[in-house]
Design a protein around this motif. Sequence first.
Motif, PDB file in Angstrom:
ATOM      1  N   TYR A 196       0.931  -1.194   0.198  1.00  0.00           N
ATOM      2  CA  TYR A 196       0.045  -0.004  -0.031  1.00  0.00           C
ATOM      3  C   TYR A 196       0.876   1.136   0.291  1.00  0.00           C
ATOM      4  O   TYR A 196       0.615   2.304  -0.686  1.00  0.00           O
ATOM      5  CB  TYR A 196      -1.016  -0.053   1.125  1.00  0.00           C
ATOM      6  CG  TYR A 196      -2.320  -0.609   1.047  1.00  0.00           C
ATOM      7  CD1 TYR A 196      -3.078  -0.420  -0.090  1.00  0.00           C
ATOM      8  CD2 TYR A 196      -2.608  -1.560   2.072  1.00  0.00           C
ATOM      9  CE1 TYR A 196      -4.368  -0.847  -0.172  1.00  0.00           C
ATOM     10  CE2 TYR A 196      -3.824  -2.464   1.552  1.00  0.00           C
ATOM     11  CZ  TYR A 196      -4.815  -2.265   0.499  1.00  0.00           C
ATOM     12  OH  TYR A 196      -5.979  -2.751   0.617  1.00  0.00           O
ATOM     13  N   TYR A 200       0.910   4.129  -3.220  1.00  0.00           N
ATOM     14  CA  TYR A 200       0.632   5.363  -3.048  1.00  0.00           C
ATOM     15  C   TYR A 200       1.725   6.367  -3.393  1.00  0.00           C
ATOM     16  O   TYR A 200       1.439   7.456  -3.706  1.00  0.00           O
ATOM     17  CB  TYR A 200      -0.210   5.700  -1.762  1.00  0.00           C
ATOM     18  CG  TYR A 200      -1.457   5.192  -1.565  1.00  0.00           C
ATOM     19  CD1 TYR A 200      -2.583   6.035  -2.464  1.00  0.00           C
ATOM     20  CD2 TYR A 200      -1.585   3.939  -1.094  1.00  0.00           C
ATOM     21  CE1 TYR A 200      -3.738   5.372  -2.261  1.00  0.00           C
ATOM     22  CE2 TYR A 200      -3.234   3.437  -0.977  1.00  0.00           C
ATOM     23  CZ  TYR A 200      -4.067   4.099  -1.762  1.00  0.00           C
ATOM     24  OH  TYR A 200      -5.236   3.742  -1.594  1.00  0.00           O
ATOM     25  N   VAL A 204       1.979   8.196  -6.850  1.00  0.00           N
ATOM     26  CA  VAL A 204       1.737   9.414  -6.882  1.00  0.00           C
ATOM     27  C   VAL A 204       2.838  10.232  -7.708  1.00  0.00           C
ATOM     28  O   VAL A 204       2.718  11.087  -8.420  1.00  0.00           O
ATOM     29  CB  VAL A 204       1.748   9.806  -5.433  1.00  0.00           C
ATOM     30  CG1 VAL A 204       1.762  11.306  -5.412  1.00  0.00           C
ATOM     31  CG2 VAL A 204       0.325   9.585  -4.626  1.00  0.00           C
ATOM     32  N   HIS A 259      -9.856   6.547  -7.012  1.00  0.00           N
ATOM     33  CA  HIS A 259      -9.397   6.393  -5.747  1.00  0.00           C
ATOM     34  C   HIS A 259      -9.977   7.125  -4.670  1.00  0.00           C
ATOM     35  O   HIS A 259     -10.083   6.711  -3.443  1.00  0.00           O
ATOM     36  CB  HIS A 259      -7.845   7.280  -5.913  1.00  0.00           C
ATOM     37  CG  HIS A 259      -7.137   6.115  -6.872  1.00  0.00           C
ATOM     38  ND1 HIS A 259      -6.496   4.948  -6.470  1.00  0.00           N
ATOM     39  CD2 HIS A 259      -6.671   6.489  -8.044  1.00  0.00           C
ATOM     40  CE1 HIS A 259      -5.914   4.357  -7.531  1.00  0.00           C
ATOM     41  NE2 HIS A 259      -6.001   5.357  -8.516  1.00  0.00           N
TER      42      HIS A 259
END
Length: 312
Positions: A196, A200, A204, A259
């Motif tokens: 996770y 992210y 990103v 998201h």
Amino acid sequence: MGAVNQTALSEFILLGLSDEPSLQPFIFYLFLSIYLITTLGNLLIILAVISDSQLHTPMYFFLSNLSFNDICLITTTIPKMLVNIQAQHQTITYTGCLSQVYLILNFAGIENCLLAVMAYDRYVAICHPLKYTVIMSQYFCIMSLFFSLVLSTVHALFHTLMVLLLSFCTEIEIPHFFCELAQIIKLACSDNFINYLLVYTVSVLFFGVPVFGIILSYIQIVSSVLRMSSLGGKYKAFSTCGSHLSVVSLFYGTGFGVHISSAFTDSPRKTVMASVMYTVVTQMLNPFIYSLRNKDMKKAFRKIISRIAYLL
């Protein structure tokens, strides 16, 4: 449920868009139609760019590659869903699922990079028109495409290899019509915090940098256009960016929507419907956006249609 080693797991179960048997024929024909329309529309754009010498410019070079990428992206998800509905069989092999994760991340990443390069192309065309042919040379276009492929491949391969480190439960049900990375990580029985965290942070950066580049390009474009004295020049400048801005808004708007919805809703079905927008609907609408708003594309389409009619 007990955890099993990832190599012992043979298949996942894709729950699809609905568990209502009466809706399956409607979903099948709807998505079959969407797939055919998307494939045909994007193929027409590729054919138009190849056949018309006036479209042999950097902007249309990237557009034709975007269309090819859209065909690949939608082919990664829809055919498998249609086969499952027709066969009334919801399973996908472990290898097939990981392959789907990799391909979706790869093609979505390529689209992300191409949209950023196309924004830069519009920036150079409007803000530095006299240097356009020098900056947007054939070498630059090919290298931009090459680096887009390399970066997207590395990004997709990294996340896919990280999934290989996870262990899964003996019964795996994915509340989706394709193997989405976040859904796969969520189903892991082993510790998935690192996955996770990497999703992210890396994602990103990978998607955020091109978005920042697109925003920066359009800030410069708007600033340059507002300094123009001619209203006709302003309209022409903005019209050349209209199609690209529409596609950018669709792709990133729906992607971010997925998201956000997954973060604020506990309903997997709502997340699935949001995913349909950026993996299916956007790819279907792209050919219409570029063809309806672009005079050169309309002219090229008329030439193709007239040639087909002549042959028939």
